[in-house]
Design a protein around this motif. Structure first.
Motif, PDB file in Angstrom:
ATOM      1  N   THR A  53       0.873  -1.175   0.000  1.00  0.00           N
ATOM      2  CA  THR A  53       0.000   0.000   0.000  1.00  0.00           C
ATOM      3  C   THR A  53       0.910   1.226   0.000  1.00  0.00           C
ATOM      4  O   THR A  53       2.013   1.191   0.535  1.00  0.00           O
ATOM      5  N   GLU A  54       0.424   2.276  -0.615  1.00  0.00           N
ATOM      6  CA  GLU A  54       1.187   3.521  -0.611  1.00  0.00           C
ATOM      7  C   GLU A  54       0.302   4.665  -0.146  1.00  0.00           C
ATOM      8  O   GLU A  54      -0.688   5.014  -0.787  1.00  0.00           O
ATOM      9  N   VAL A  55       0.653   5.198   1.017  1.00  0.00           N
ATOM     10  CA  VAL A  55      -0.061   6.324   1.595  1.00  0.00           C
ATOM     11  C   VAL A  55       0.976   7.391   1.894  1.00  0.00           C
ATOM     12  O   VAL A  55       2.029   7.089   2.457  1.00  0.00           O
ATOM     13  N   GLU A  56       0.663   8.619   1.523  1.00  0.00           N
ATOM     14  CA  GLU A  56       1.621   9.703   1.707  1.00  0.00           C
ATOM     15  C   GLU A  56       2.060   9.824   3.164  1.00  0.00           C
ATOM     16  O   GLU A  56       1.226   9.761   4.071  1.00  0.00           O
ATOM     17  N   LYS A  57       3.343   9.970   3.397  1.00  0.00           N
ATOM     18  CA  LYS A  57       3.956  10.154   4.715  1.00  0.00           C
ATOM     19  C   LYS A  57       3.840   8.936   5.626  1.00  0.00           C
ATOM     20  O   LYS A  57       4.082   9.026   6.820  1.00  0.00           O
ATOM     21  N   GLU A  58       3.458   7.798   5.074  1.00  0.00           N
ATOM     22  CA  GLU A  58       3.362   6.583   5.883  1.00  0.00           C
ATOM     23  C   GLU A  58       4.290   5.527   5.287  1.00  0.00           C
ATOM     24  O   GLU A  58       4.555   5.541   4.089  1.00  0.00           O
ATOM     25  N   PRO A  59       4.755   4.608   6.133  1.00  0.00           N
ATOM     26  CA  PRO A  59       5.561   3.519   5.571  1.00  0.00           C
ATOM     27  C   PRO A  59       4.703   2.635   4.674  1.00  0.00           C
ATOM     28  O   PRO A  59       3.478   2.560   4.856  1.00  0.00           O
ATOM     29  N   LYS A  60       5.326   2.006   3.720  1.00  0.00           N
ATOM     30  CA  LYS A  60       4.573   1.114   2.845  1.00  0.00           C
ATOM     31  C   LYS A  60       4.276  -0.181   3.590  1.00  0.00           C
ATOM     32  O   LYS A  60       5.133  -0.696   4.308  1.00  0.00           O
ATOM     33  N   ALA A  61       3.062  -0.672   3.439  1.00  0.00           N
ATOM     34  CA  ALA A  61       2.681  -1.926   4.103  1.00  0.00           C
ATOM     35  C   ALA A  61       2.561  -3.023   3.061  1.00  0.00           C
ATOM     36  O   ALA A  61       1.942  -2.840   2.012  1.00  0.00           O
ATOM     37  N   LYS A  62       3.155  -4.148   3.369  1.00  0.00           N
ATOM     38  CA  LYS A  62       3.147  -5.276   2.437  1.00  0.00           C
ATOM     39  C   LYS A  62       1.773  -5.941   2.417  1.00  0.00           C
ATOM     40  O   LYS A  62       1.192  -6.212   3.470  1.00  0.00           O
ATOM     41  N   ILE A  63       1.275  -6.175   1.218  1.00  0.00           N
ATOM     42  CA  ILE A  63      -0.025  -6.829   1.058  1.00  0.00           C
ATOM     43  C   ILE A  63       0.179  -8.339   0.993  1.00  0.00           C
ATOM     44  O   ILE A  63       1.067  -8.825   0.294  1.00  0.00           O
ATOM     45  N   LYS A  64      -0.641  -9.049   1.759  1.00  0.00           N
ATOM     46  CA  LYS A  64      -0.558 -10.514   1.802  1.00  0.00           C
ATOM     47  C   LYS A  64      -1.921 -11.105   1.491  1.00  0.00           C
ATOM     48  O   LYS A  64      -2.947 -10.454   1.644  1.00  0.00           O
ATOM     49  N   LYS A  65      -1.899 -12.375   1.111  1.00  0.00           N
ATOM     50  CA  LYS A  65      -3.191 -13.013   0.879  1.00  0.00           C
ATOM     51  C   LYS A  65      -3.751 -13.548   2.179  1.00  0.00           C
ATOM     52  O   LYS A  65      -3.017 -13.876   3.112  1.00  0.00           O
TER      53      LYS A  65
END
Ligand SMILES: [Zn+2]
Length: 98
Positions: A53-65
Motif C-alpha cells: 500500500t502507498e499512503v503519503e507520509k506513511e511507511p509502505k505496508a506489504k499486502i498478503k493473501k
C-alpha cells in the motif's frame, strides 16, 4: 519480478444471512490507475511479485493473501490484508475508495 503500489481499494456492500450488511474488498487500484481483483493480486503474489500500500507520509505496508473475508459468515475469497505496524493509515482496509 515486479512491485505494485496500491493507493485505493474497491469495496462492495454485502448482506449476511442474518441480515446485517458489511463491506469487503473486491479489488485494488494501483498508483498507475489499474484495477486488479483480489484473485488477480493473489495470483500475482503467488507468482512472486510484491504488492504494497502507498499512503503519503506513511511507511509502505506489504499486502498478503488471506483465505476469506474476516467477517464471520462471509466466505468471500480470496481476500487481501496488510501486515499490522505502528500505524493503521496504511492498512489496506483504510485506503480511500477507488
Ligand atoms: Zn465479507
Amino acid at each position: 519480478m515486479a512491485t505494485y503500489y496500491v493507493t485505493k481499494v474497491r469495496k462492495q456492500s454485502v448482506m449476511n444471512k442474518d441480515g446485517n450488511t458489511h463491506e469487503h474488498i473486491i479489488g485494488v487500484v494501483t498508483k498507475l490507475g489499474a484495477f486488479y481483483t483480489n484473485k488477480e493480486v493473489v495470483d500475482s503474489l503467488d507468482a512472486g511479485h510484491e504488492w504494497y500500500t502507498e499512503v503519503e507520509k506513511e511507511p509502505k505496508a506489504k499486502i498478503k493473501k488471506k483465505g476469506y473475508c474476516p467477517k464471520s459468515d462471509c466466505y468471500h475469497n480470496p481476500y487481501l490484508t496488510t501486515d499490522p505496524d505502528h500505524t493503521t493509515k496504511n492498512n489496506l482496509e483504510n485506503l480511500p475508495r477507488g
